[in-house]
Design a protein around this motif. Structure first.
Motif, short mmCIF file in Angstrom:
data_model
loop_
_atom_site.label_atom_id
_atom_site.label_comp_id
_atom_site.label_asym_id
_atom_site.label_seq_id
_atom_site.Cartn_x
_atom_site.Cartn_y
_atom_site.Cartn_z
N LEU A 400 34.92 26.71 44.91
CA LEU A 400 35.23 28.10 45.23
C LEU A 400 34.54 29.01 44.22
N PRO A 401 33.46 29.68 44.62
CA PRO A 401 32.77 30.56 43.68
C PRO A 401 33.32 31.98 43.71
N GLY A 402 33.36 32.62 42.54
CA GLY A 402 33.62 34.05 42.47
C GLY A 402 32.31 34.80 42.59
N THR A 403 32.23 35.94 41.91
CA THR A 403 31.01 36.74 41.87
C THR A 403 30.79 37.17 40.42
N ASP A 404 29.78 37.99 40.21
CA ASP A 404 29.59 38.54 38.88
C ASP A 404 30.43 39.79 38.65
N SER A 406 34.63 41.21 38.66
CA SER A 406 35.89 40.63 38.19
C SER A 406 36.76 40.21 39.37
N GLU A 407 37.33 39.00 39.27
CA GLU A 407 38.22 38.46 40.29
C GLU A 407 39.51 37.94 39.67
N ARG A 408 40.49 37.76 40.53
CA ARG A 408 41.72 37.07 40.15
C ARG A 408 41.92 35.90 41.11
N PHE A 409 42.05 34.70 40.55
CA PHE A 409 42.32 33.50 41.33
C PHE A 409 43.76 33.07 41.08
N VAL A 410 44.51 32.91 42.14
CA VAL A 410 45.90 32.46 42.04
C VAL A 410 45.99 31.06 42.63
N ILE A 411 46.47 30.11 41.83
CA ILE A 411 46.62 28.72 42.26
C ILE A 411 48.10 28.38 42.20
N LYS A 449 37.36 22.83 42.60
CA LYS A 449 36.74 23.46 41.44
C LYS A 449 36.63 24.95 41.70
N VAL A 450 37.12 25.75 40.75
CA VAL A 450 37.09 27.20 40.87
C VAL A 450 36.15 27.75 39.81
N PHE A 451 35.15 28.51 40.24
CA PHE A 451 34.13 29.04 39.34
C PHE A 451 34.24 30.56 39.28
#
Length: 538
Positions: A400-404, A406-411, A449-451
């Motif tokens: 799971l890719p983010g971007t350049d 800002s993000e928030r990933f909730v697991i 995998k979270v990037f």
């Protein structure tokens, strides 16, 4: 990108060398000298065969395959291409292009709209060192052009239209020795070509490109996706195109084989829909010779177009597109896959298939129509099974890719053996926006995998996921925050979560059993530019 350029070079060249040494008498003879081209004028037709040089004797066919040799040799009637009248105002040739295999000529109309002539015949030997091109290896590589159906792309457009997939609209034409070719006359005269729109720029007049005012390359689109949250792919649309690829047996679907129609969406965002292009390897037929069968067994991506798609071969059939599939289909569920497959099965009816095949020249239809009708119907009836297998393969290991930005990933665990991952865009002064969300089942997924890539990201663990998931959090560039929110005895539960800390100023607040490991990020893990390396686009 060419099949011969990218996929053949190590395996086929070495096999051709071995075959040439062991079976010297079976090596492909030099092509017969071509006769003088017919004397013809514009706005007429010419009777011509696409490639009579691919006919071979029984011994050669036994070792190197029957392929589509008979279709290459059958004469058909083709209209003579006239640059002055092909479109209103005529066409001007501007640039020679193509891969190591296909010869292309780019054309412009009076409004700057681009078209292209793509050679029906191919020449793979340009991928070889110059000293090998005219020898046994070069002749064998050229001979294997016969694995391609010379008229395959000709029937894809009506099938794609029925399936709801964007497409070019190729027309089979013969380019004569036309003075209007200018400096390209010697190279391009006296041969069969497919004439079609070039999917780029303003295509608002072309319905088969969605009337998009801005069609862009894969490099541009993938850069936008990982640099800016305002850009996203219509994932179900892309999935439909990928299932269509499998139905056609088109395994050569690398990033450069696609263009993308862009459309404005709510909030100033942009949505992209896939436009597949270059159907040279649709209906590929490779495994009907002793040596080619052995090569196909070793190189499982060399899939032949049969009545059935072997489910065990679905992984090989999709190997070239795997980086794209893993990035673009991440948030689709098994239900999404089945719904798209069911819709396509209903759309690709028996009459649709029959009517598309009827567009072939009558000589081609007489030879291949019945076989193709049977194969297309058989493969269509499998699409639900193929979609399920495709989902199963992609669900095993998730990235799971983010971007350049800002993000928030909730697991967060949502039940025994279940974990949900949600991705939000972070915005100053307004609520976070949901980018994607999916619940994973350990029976299908073994690793996630979270990037974060660039930007100052937040990774929020709301409890400890089931230990049967292997979960990796990769911080990437920026100063990131990683937190674990759990209560009481839950903190003592077994889990397999690892935070990979690059040491660039992150704040990590987690308790055991979550592991924190220092690491040096690979280029493909660190930021948007690096992520593009996965797609061979940077």
């Amino acid at each position: 990108m060419s099949f011969f350029q990218v996929e053949w070079s190590p395996a086929i060249v070495s096999s051709a060398l071995v075959g040439g040494l062991l079976l010297g008498s079976c090596s492909a003879p030099a092509a017969p000298a071509a006769g003088p081209p017919p004397t013809i004028g514009p706005d007429s037709t010419v009777r011509v065969a696409a490639g009579p040089q691919y006919l071979r004797g029984p011994v050669h066919r036994f070792f190197w395959g029957k392929h589509y040799r008979q279709l290459w040799a059958v004469p058909i009637d083709a209209p003579v291409f006239n640059l002055r009248t092909a479109v209103p105002g005529g066409l001007t040739p501007v640039r020679e292009g193509g891969s190591f295999q296909t010869k292309n000529l780019r054309l412009l109309d009076r409004n700057g709209v681009q078209y292209v002539l793509r050679s029906v015949d191919k020449d793979a030997t340009k991928a070889l060192p110059e000293g090998l091109r005219d020898g046994a290896i070069g002749r064998l590589m050229k001979d294997q052009t016969s694995v391609i159906n010379p008229y395959g792309a000709y029937i894809v457009a009506p099938l794609a239209a029925a399936a709801g997939v964007y497409h070019t609209n190729p027309r089979l034409v013969y380019v004569a020795d036309d003075p209007a070719l200018g400096e390209f006359r010697q190279t391009f005269a006296n041969a069969l070509y497919l004439f079609e729109e070039r999917p780029e720029g303003d295509q608002s007049a072309v319905s088969s490109f969605g009337r998009s005012a801005k069609v862009e390359s894969s490099r541009k689109v993938f850069s936008n996706l990982v640099y800016n949250q305002q850009h996203r792919i219509d994932a179900r649309w892309y999935l439909r195109a990928r299932l269509f690829d499998m139905w056609l047996g088109d395994w050569s679907r690398r990033e450069d084989q696609w263009r993308w129609a862009s459309f404005p969406a709510a909030g100033g965002s942009t949505v992209y829909r896939a436009i597949p292009r270059d159907r040279d390897h649709a209906f590929f037929k490779f495994d009907d010779g002793l040596i080619t069968h052995i090569i196909g067994w070793v190189k499982s991506n060399y899939q032949s177009f049969h009545q059935k798609i072997r489910l065990a071969d679905v992984e090989g059939l999709n190997r070239a597109a795997r980086p794209m599939d893993k990035s673009l289909l991440t948030y689709l569920t098994a239900q999404d896959f089945q719904q798209v497959a069911d819709s396509m099965q209903r759309s690709l009816s028996d009459p649709v298939i029959h009517n598309a095949l009827a567009l072939w020249p009558k000589e081609v239809y007489a030879q291949a129509g019945a076989e193709f009708d049977e194969n297309l119907r058989g493969r269509r009836d499998q699409l639900d099974e193929v979609a399920a297998k495709f989902y199963e393969l992609l669900a095993r290991d998730i990235e799971l890719p983010g971007t350049d930005q800002s993000e928030r990933f909730v697991i967060e665990p949502t039940g025994p053996g279940l974990v949900r991952v949600s991705q939000y865009g972070l915005h100053a002064g307004r609520p976070d926006s949901l980018v994607g969300q999916r619940t994973f089942d350990y029976r299908q997924t073994r690793s996630i995998k979270v990037f974060g890539l660039g930007g100052n990201d937040v990774f929020e663990l709301r409890g400890l996921p089931d230990h049967r998931f292997s979960i990796g959090i990769y911080d990437g560039a920026g100063q990131d925050v990683v937190t674990l929110k759990t209560e009481g005895s839950a903190a003592k539960a077994a889990t397999s979560v690892t935070v990979y800390d690059s040491g660039d100023g992150n704040t990590i607040t987690v308790a055991k059993p979550v592991k924190v490991e220092s690491y040096v990020p690979a280029a493909t893990e660190f930021d948007a530019a690096g992520w593009l390396l996965r797609h061979r686009l940077f």
